[in-house]
Scaffold this motif. Structure first.
Motif: not given
Length: 69
Positions: A64-69
């Motif tokens: 999820i964090v990678e998708a946001i970044i």
């Protein structure tokens, strides 16, 4: 003499503590081999599933964090 009397007091309470602890350990009902094996397997199984749960949760949050970044 008063100094030695005060010095003796902490050691007598320490020995009293260990004597009382030994008395309490005699009252304990220790598990037999079958119970101990069963309890050990329950603990190991719980640790395994909790590790797996947090690993999957970490992978999900990282995605999820990678998708946001």
């Amino acid at each position: 003499m008063a100094f030695f009397g005060k010095l003796k007091q902490p050691f007598s309470s320490l020995f009293s503590f260990f004597a009382d602890s030994w008395g309490e350990l005699k009252k304990v009902r220790w598990p037999n081999r079958k119970e101990l094996t069963s309890y050990t397997l329950v603990v190991l199984g719980t640790v395994f599933f909790m590790t797996l749960y947090f690993w999957v949760l970490d992978i999900g949050i990282s995605a999820i964090v990678e998708a946001i970044i």
